[in-house]
Scaffold this active site. Structure first.
Site, mmCIF file in Angstrom:
data_model
loop_
_atom_site.group_PDB
_atom_site.id
_atom_site.type_symbol
_atom_site.label_atom_id
_atom_site.label_comp_id
_atom_site.label_asym_id
_atom_site.label_seq_id
_atom_site.Cartn_x
_atom_site.Cartn_y
_atom_site.Cartn_z
ATOM 1 N N SER A 98 0.904 -1.488 -0.088
ATOM 2 C CA SER A 98 -0.199 0.408 -0.181
ATOM 3 C C SER A 98 1.149 1.472 0.191
ATOM 4 O O SER A 98 1.439 1.548 -0.999
ATOM 5 C CB SER A 98 -1.503 -0.161 1.468
ATOM 6 O OG SER A 98 -1.884 1.202 1.091
ATOM 7 N N HIS A 123 -2.043 -1.576 -4.438
ATOM 8 C CA HIS A 123 -3.742 -1.150 -4.067
ATOM 9 C C HIS A 123 -4.658 -0.175 -4.515
ATOM 10 O O HIS A 123 -4.093 1.153 -3.995
ATOM 11 C CB HIS A 123 -4.937 -2.270 -2.989
ATOM 12 C CG HIS A 123 -4.697 -1.467 -1.972
ATOM 13 N ND1 HIS A 123 -4.783 -2.089 -0.826
ATOM 14 C CD2 HIS A 123 -4.119 -0.100 -1.207
ATOM 15 C CE1 HIS A 123 -5.182 -1.767 0.407
ATOM 16 N NE2 HIS A 123 -3.544 -0.875 0.654
#
Length: 198
Positions: A98, A123
């Site tokens: 992330s 993501h």
């Protein structure tokens, strides 16, 4: 409870003890080994600014093992990495997920690394909203704006199109070190002591 080891060093004046992070800082090594939040971000930023003031022409090495965390805290670190004069080499050990992946990609081109068993995950940002519909709408618009900005940053550092990044981050997108190399998040997969020669 977090235990922080102490290192004892011999000097011409006798012994001196450091916590391990302070000792690493002497060698221009910054270690990001926790979920990213504002407090951690401020500590990392302070270390980066200190190292720039100490020697603006010498590389800084940012080691990353993080599951990600706060987008705004990560963007503060990202902006600092881009702002300071020294090159920042980023090295993933364990995971850069992330926001951690964003920071890994943000290192100086040619100086972004991962160890062989590291994993990288990108993501889209996540968020939850409660309250009145008008407030929820404001937060959703901000989340969408942040998603677009993160996609633009990843595109800039990987060479992938914003459209490709947008498609890839619709769900968790996991990569091995080799796959992160192919994707453009890192420049090289390294093994024992290879970084010291660079």
């Amino acid at each position: 409870m977090s235990l922080i080891p102490v290192v004892v060093e011999q000097t011409n004046r006798g012994e001196r003890s450091y916590d391990i992070y302070s000792r690493l800082l002497k060698d221009r090594i910054v270690f990001l080994g926790h979920p990213i939040n504002d407090e951690l971000s401020n500590l990392i930023i302070a270390q980066l600014l200190f190292l720039e003031a100490e020697d603006p022409d010498k590389d800084i090495h940012l080691y990353i093992n993080s599951p990600g965390g706060s987008v705004t805290a990560a963007l503060a670190m990202y902006d600092t990495i881009q702002y300071i004069k020294p090159d920042v080499a980023t090295i993933c050990m364990g995971q850069a997920a992330s926001a951690g992946a964003l920071l890994l990609a943000s290192g100086t081109k040619g100086k972004r690394y991962a160890l062989p068993n590291a994993r990288v995950m990108i993501h889209q940002p996540a968020g939850g909203v409660q309250g009145k519909a008008t407030e929820a709408e404001i937060h959703i618009k901000e989340l969408l704006r942040l998603r677009e900005r993160l996609n633009e940053i990843l595109s800039k550092h990987t060479g992938k199109s914003v459209e490709q990044i947008s498609k890839d981050v619709e769900q968790d997108y996991f990569m091995t070190a080799e796959e992160a190399l192919e994707y453009g998040i890192i420049d090289e997969v390294i093994t024992k002591n290879e970084l010291k020669d660079k």
